[in-house]
Design a protein around this motif. Structure first.
Motif, PDB file in Angstrom:
ATOM      1  N   PHE A 141       0.829  -1.206   0.000  1.00  0.00           N
ATOM      2  CA  PHE A 141       0.000   0.000   0.000  1.00  0.00           C
ATOM      3  C   PHE A 141       0.866   1.260   0.000  1.00  0.00           C
ATOM      4  O   PHE A 141       0.622   2.205  -0.758  1.00  0.00           O
ATOM      5  CB  PHE A 141      -0.909  -0.007   1.234  1.00  0.00           C
ATOM      6  CG  PHE A 141      -1.774   1.214   1.373  1.00  0.00           C
ATOM      7  CD1 PHE A 141      -3.030   1.273   0.787  1.00  0.00           C
ATOM      8  CD2 PHE A 141      -1.322   2.319   2.089  1.00  0.00           C
ATOM      9  CE1 PHE A 141      -3.821   2.417   0.909  1.00  0.00           C
ATOM     10  CE2 PHE A 141      -2.101   3.456   2.212  1.00  0.00           C
ATOM     11  CZ  PHE A 141      -3.355   3.504   1.619  1.00  0.00           C
ATOM     12  N   LEU A 142       1.898   1.268   0.852  1.00  0.00           N
ATOM     13  CA  LEU A 142       2.721   2.467   1.026  1.00  0.00           C
ATOM     14  C   LEU A 142       3.594   2.769  -0.186  1.00  0.00           C
ATOM     15  O   LEU A 142       4.026   3.915  -0.358  1.00  0.00           O
ATOM     16  CB  LEU A 142       3.591   2.320   2.283  1.00  0.00           C
ATOM     17  CG  LEU A 142       2.809   2.348   3.602  1.00  0.00           C
ATOM     18  CD1 LEU A 142       3.676   1.853   4.748  1.00  0.00           C
ATOM     19  CD2 LEU A 142       2.295   3.753   3.902  1.00  0.00           C
ATOM     20  N   LEU A 143       3.847   1.788  -1.006  1.00  0.00           N
ATOM     21  CA  LEU A 143       4.599   2.044  -2.232  1.00  0.00           C
ATOM     22  C   LEU A 143       3.797   2.897  -3.205  1.00  0.00           C
ATOM     23  O   LEU A 143       4.358   3.595  -4.050  1.00  0.00           O
ATOM     24  CB  LEU A 143       4.975   0.713  -2.898  1.00  0.00           C
ATOM     25  CG  LEU A 143       6.049  -0.120  -2.178  1.00  0.00           C
ATOM     26  CD1 LEU A 143       6.222  -1.465  -2.876  1.00  0.00           C
ATOM     27  CD2 LEU A 143       7.380   0.630  -2.126  1.00  0.00           C
ATOM     28  N   LYS A 144       2.472   2.865  -3.063  1.00  0.00           N
ATOM     29  CA  LYS A 144       1.593   3.608  -3.966  1.00  0.00           C
ATOM     30  C   LYS A 144       0.986   4.854  -3.321  1.00  0.00           C
ATOM     31  O   LYS A 144       0.701   5.842  -4.005  1.00  0.00           O
ATOM     32  CB  LYS A 144       0.453   2.702  -4.442  1.00  0.00           C
ATOM     33  CG  LYS A 144       0.917   1.481  -5.217  1.00  0.00           C
ATOM     34  CD  LYS A 144      -0.269   0.605  -5.600  1.00  0.00           C
ATOM     35  CE  LYS A 144       0.172  -0.628  -6.363  1.00  0.00           C
ATOM     36  NZ  LYS A 144      -0.977  -1.504  -6.716  1.00  0.00           N
ATOM     37  N   THR A 145       0.781   4.784  -1.992  1.00  0.00           N
ATOM     38  CA  THR A 145       0.085   5.872  -1.301  1.00  0.00           C
ATOM     39  C   THR A 145       0.867   6.327  -0.067  1.00  0.00           C
ATOM     40  O   THR A 145       0.896   5.618   0.944  1.00  0.00           O
ATOM     41  CB  THR A 145      -1.324   5.419  -0.866  1.00  0.00           C
ATOM     42  OG1 THR A 145      -2.017   4.875  -1.985  1.00  0.00           O
ATOM     43  CG2 THR A 145      -2.112   6.595  -0.293  1.00  0.00           C
TER      44      THR A 145
END
Length: 250
Positions: free
Chosen positions: A169-173
């Motif tokens: 998730f954190l790679l995108k957001t």
């Protein structure tokens, strides 16, 4: 970019940097209305404004008159659907929020200002309503749902059920804060925390552990990893929000 509504740039006084802010916003395609000193007209402008950008004077926290003006601006915007981005000195922000907690719900940019960061933050503030983003990482859907309900009025809240889901998730957001369950199956909280700290894109995101163990030994074990804090899962809504506010304003 064709935009019908305007960005209102609020200045306490004209300055060279504030003029550069106005120029950058116009270059991005926005119609900019600059307001200097006419602070009582802000509420009536909110109906047709896309966003308010307020350029704060330096050391505003030491000037009672300027603080009263800022309180007045905040009060006029509070019950409207239009948000505000504050641009000011990093050292002033904690004192402003201590003086008026509502100011924590507006977006913020530190000076000295980077113009590419201004463009991104303006877009993000318009899109998200200026709310800070919080990611809950917890395999317990009941707690995650409850915490989301408690926070959703003040923050943009996301939740995932595992550490690996969090990394993906954190790679995108990007987010402003991570609430991380200490005890999870397969990959536990400490392992996820270590992975977050090793990644360039996530190592600076504040991480607060969620724990169901409130004993001294349990708390010492959690804090030994040096997270940005911990929250007991037995906490109350007000205590949770206070803890989050404290971490985000550090």
């Amino acid at each position: 970019m064709d935009i019908d509504f305007s960005i209102v740039l609020i200045l306490f006084k004209p300055s060279v940097v504030a003029k550069a802010v106005e120029r950058k916003l116009k270059e991005c395609g926005y119609n900019v209305i600059t307001v200097v000193g006419e602070f009582d007209k802000i509420k009536e402008m909110a109906e047709s404004a896309l966003l308010f950008v307020t350029y704060l004077p330096g050391d505003i926290a030491d000037d009672q008159e300027e603080m009263e003006i800022l309180d007045n601006i905040q009060e006029q915007l509070w019950n409207t659907s239009t948000n505000m981005l504050l641009i000011g000195e990093k050292k002033d922000r904690p004192r402003l929020i201590q003086h008026n907690h509502r100011l924590d719900h507006f977006a913020w940019l530190d000076r000295p200002l980077k113009m590419d960061e201004l463009e991104k933050t303006v877009l993000d503030t318009i899109y998200t309503g200026g709310k800070k983003k919080i990611l809950i990482v917890d395999d317990n859907p009941t707690f995650a749902k409850m915490a989301t309900e408690w926070m959703k009025d003040d923050y943009q809240v996301y939740s995932v059920k595992s550490g690996m889901d969090a990394i993906t998730f954190l790679l995108k957001t990007p987010v402003d804060l991570i609430l991380l369950d200490y005890e999870m199956p397969v990959v536990d909280g400490p392992q996820v925390f270590q992975m977050l700290r090793q990644e360039q894109s996530t190592k600076h995101i504040p991480v607060v552990f969620l724990t169901g163990v409130g004993t001294r030994e349990g708390v010492e074990r959690v804090m030994a990893l040096k997270p940005d804090g911990y929250i007991l899962k037995s906490t109350t809504r007000d205590s949770l929000l206070d803890s989050i506010r404290s971490v985000l304003t550090e």
